[in-house]
Design a protein around this motif. Sequence first.
Motif, PDB file in Angstrom:
ATOM      1  N   UNK A 241      74.930  30.345 -18.769  1.00 39.82           N
ATOM      2  CA  UNK A 241      75.459  31.719 -18.732  1.00 39.82           C
ATOM      3  C   UNK A 241      75.235  32.430 -20.058  1.00 39.82           C
ATOM      4  N   UNK A 242      75.393  31.695 -21.162  1.00 38.71           N
ATOM      5  CA  UNK A 242      75.140  32.282 -22.479  1.00 38.71           C
ATOM      6  C   UNK A 242      73.688  32.748 -22.594  1.00 38.71           C
ATOM      7  N   UNK A 243      72.758  31.905 -22.145  1.00 41.39           N
ATOM      8  CA  UNK A 243      71.338  32.256 -22.239  1.00 41.39           C
ATOM      9  C   UNK A 243      71.007  33.478 -21.393  1.00 41.39           C
ATOM     10  N   UNK A 244      71.559  33.534 -20.192  1.00 40.76           N
ATOM     11  CA  UNK A 244      71.268  34.660 -19.299  1.00 40.76           C
ATOM     12  C   UNK A 244      71.938  35.935 -19.807  1.00 40.76           C
ATOM     13  N   UNK A 245      73.215  35.851 -20.177  1.00 46.17           N
ATOM     14  CA  UNK A 245      73.961  37.036 -20.619  1.00 46.17           C
ATOM     15  C   UNK A 245      73.391  37.649 -21.889  1.00 46.17           C
ATOM     16  N   UNK A 246      72.829  36.800 -22.766  1.00 44.69           N
ATOM     17  CA  UNK A 246      72.289  37.284 -24.036  1.00 44.69           C
ATOM     18  C   UNK A 246      70.774  37.426 -24.007  1.00 44.69           C
ATOM     19  N   UNK A 293      78.571  20.906 -35.469  1.00 40.47           N
ATOM     20  CA  UNK A 293      77.604  21.786 -36.142  1.00 40.47           C
ATOM     21  C   UNK A 293      76.611  22.373 -35.149  1.00 40.47           C
ATOM     22  N   UNK A 294      76.079  21.525 -34.266  1.00 41.63           N
ATOM     23  CA  UNK A 294      75.087  22.011 -33.293  1.00 41.63           C
ATOM     24  C   UNK A 294      75.701  23.039 -32.345  1.00 41.63           C
ATOM     25  N   UNK A 295      76.943  22.814 -31.928  1.00 42.31           N
ATOM     26  CA  UNK A 295      77.569  23.749 -30.991  1.00 42.31           C
ATOM     27  C   UNK A 295      77.887  25.081 -31.664  1.00 42.31           C
ATOM     28  N   UNK A 296      78.324  25.031 -32.914  1.00 44.97           N
ATOM     29  CA  UNK A 296      78.616  26.280 -33.642  1.00 44.97           C
ATOM     30  C   UNK A 296      77.338  27.093 -33.822  1.00 44.97           C
ATOM     31  N   UNK A 297      76.259  26.419 -34.229  1.00 47.56           N
ATOM     32  CA  UNK A 297      74.973  27.115 -34.401  1.00 47.56           C
ATOM     33  C   UNK A 297      74.455  27.616 -33.057  1.00 47.56           C
ATOM     34  N   UNK A 298      74.662  26.819 -32.007  1.00 48.76           N
ATOM     35  CA  UNK A 298      74.211  27.159 -30.660  1.00 48.76           C
ATOM     36  C   UNK A 298      74.751  28.521 -30.218  1.00 48.76           C
ATOM     37  N   UNK A 299      76.000  28.796 -30.598  1.00 47.50           N
ATOM     38  CA  UNK A 299      76.665  30.023 -30.158  1.00 47.50           C
ATOM     39  C   UNK A 299      76.054  31.277 -30.770  1.00 47.50           C
ATOM     40  N   UNK A 300      75.185  31.104 -31.774  1.00 47.09           N
ATOM     41  CA  UNK A 300      74.549  32.263 -32.419  1.00 47.09           C
ATOM     42  C   UNK A 300      73.026  32.227 -32.290  1.00 47.09           C
ATOM     43  N   UNK A 301      72.514  31.318 -31.498  1.00 46.08           N
ATOM     44  CA  UNK A 301      71.072  31.109 -31.410  1.00 46.08           C
ATOM     45  C   UNK A 301      70.466  31.914 -30.265  1.00 46.08           C
ATOM     46  N   UNK A 302      69.344  32.547 -30.546  1.00 42.88           N
ATOM     47  CA  UNK A 302      68.649  33.328 -29.517  1.00 42.88           C
ATOM     48  C   UNK A 302      67.202  32.877 -29.376  1.00 42.88           C
ATOM     49  N   UNK A 303      66.957  31.619 -29.683  1.00 43.65           N
ATOM     50  CA  UNK A 303      65.619  31.040 -29.569  1.00 43.65           C
ATOM     51  C   UNK A 303      65.682  29.821 -28.658  1.00 43.65           C
ATOM     52  N   UNK A 305      63.395  27.352 -28.178  1.00 45.37           N
ATOM     53  CA  UNK A 305      63.053  26.090 -28.844  1.00 45.37           C
ATOM     54  C   UNK A 305      64.182  25.550 -29.719  1.00 45.37           C
ATOM     55  N   UNK A 306      64.859  26.457 -30.447  1.00 47.51           N
ATOM     56  CA  UNK A 306      65.962  26.011 -31.296  1.00 47.51           C
ATOM     57  C   UNK A 306      67.127  25.515 -30.440  1.00 47.51           C
ATOM     58  N   UNK A 307      67.404  26.199 -29.329  1.00 49.00           N
ATOM     59  CA  UNK A 307      68.464  25.748 -28.424  1.00 49.00           C
ATOM     60  C   UNK A 307      68.158  24.356 -27.889  1.00 49.00           C
ATOM     61  N   UNK A 308      66.890  24.112 -27.557  1.00 53.17           N
ATOM     62  CA  UNK A 308      66.487  22.802 -27.057  1.00 53.17           C
ATOM     63  C   UNK A 308      66.786  21.734 -28.102  1.00 53.17           C
ATOM     64  N   UNK A 309      66.413  21.997 -29.350  1.00 55.56           N
ATOM     65  CA  UNK A 309      66.657  21.035 -30.429  1.00 55.56           C
ATOM     66  C   UNK A 309      68.162  20.794 -30.600  1.00 55.56           C
ATOM     67  N   UNK A 310      68.937  21.867 -30.593  1.00 59.24           N
ATOM     68  CA  UNK A 310      70.382  21.745 -30.789  1.00 59.24           C
ATOM     69  C   UNK A 310      71.033  20.949 -29.657  1.00 59.24           C
ATOM     70  N   UNK A 311      70.614  21.221 -28.424  1.00 58.84           N
ATOM     71  CA  UNK A 311      71.175  20.504 -27.274  1.00 58.84           C
ATOM     72  C   UNK A 311      70.807  19.027 -27.337  1.00 58.84           C
ATOM     73  N   UNK A 312      69.567  18.725 -27.717  1.00 59.05           N
ATOM     74  CA  UNK A 312      69.142  17.332 -27.790  1.00 59.05           C
ATOM     75  C   UNK A 312      69.889  16.575 -28.895  1.00 59.05           C
TER      76      UNK A 312
END
Length: 401
Positions: A241-246, A293-303, A305-312
Amino acid sequence: MLTSTNVPEDKRSPFLALGILSISFLISVSNAVSGTIPLMEKYFSDVSRANVELLVVVPTAGVLLGTVISGLVSNLLGKKYTVIAGLTISLIFGIIPAFFFSYPAILISRAMFGVGMGVFTPLSVSYITDLFPEDTRNRLLGWRNSIGSIGDAIMLFIAGFLINISWHTTYLVFLFLLVPIILVMLLVPKQYDNIVVEEGGEVVEEVAKAKPTTNGGVIQLAIIFLFVCLFYSAIGLKLASYMVNNHVGTAADATRIFGFLVLCSIVSGVAFEKIAKWFGKYTVAIAEIIVATTMIVMAFTESIPLLLVLVLVSGFCNGIVHPALTARMVHYSPKDSMNFTTSIIIIGINIGGLVAPYFFQFFGGMVGNAGPGNMILWSGLFFVLLAAYDLIVVKKDQLTI
């Protein structure tokens, strides 16, 4: 009561480990049939969408019931036959929707499928914690996570083919439960039902059944598991939902990202033993800080590839937290009560998953922003608190992991 005993060397054989690990092969695959929801909505046109979705999640309620009665069944049948009974219940009721198409029949069968899983799941842990010394135990607990992820991937793959035939046929995927049934029957001797390896490596045998008990340490561990599962579920519930909404990506992009998590869980399970040796009692706190750390950064990420790295990275570290916390059960569990302890932990895990959607809705209202990004951010902050609390627990309870 325990007494010293002589145990054959094959107790530590790879075949015994294979039989025990096979119990975990299908622990996380009750959602292998989640892809049938759209097709069932069309078939059950007179049933609400929520009630159709209930068919996928109702096994969780069954797991809670099965977990509660697992210890009672184990006292009657012993570990081996309890595992076989639980697997058989899940097999029989798991495939019923392939042959009986009424909504009530499928609802009952899915609930009973969960009951079977709840019966055998606690023993997938207590077998490991009872039979193996610490180093081997940590290795197998890590492998247990990996085996569950491999099973998840295989079953989803098979279900993907079966659903092309019909949604009914998809439920035949649970015939695969025959594999662990056969492996447990052949490779796990009945004589190990009552064998326990003490911390010093001494092998003892239960000669009398003691009434299982629990304590504050076990309850504390179950609550920690509950919060870990609750806060981590923000990724699964909110990221798409975050990815779609943003306008970061589509739901399909999120699905592809989640697809890599299976591989991540396999790697973390295999690596757990070495990581636990490197970081010792700080393993959980370090992994939770990285997840935070990954979840906090995730909430501000709009990329993407970066989201993939953070989730992994987050998925890998979460895959370290779970076996590390599971290893602590040996420290907290009263003697002769490991199966009961495991049941309490599993109840905590399942409650965490069940209440997550309602928690985020309630907490979002409290903070005035229930947006998916904000819930991911807050979950990351909560993980910081979990890590801080873990440092206190490690010192207070003198834990080694």
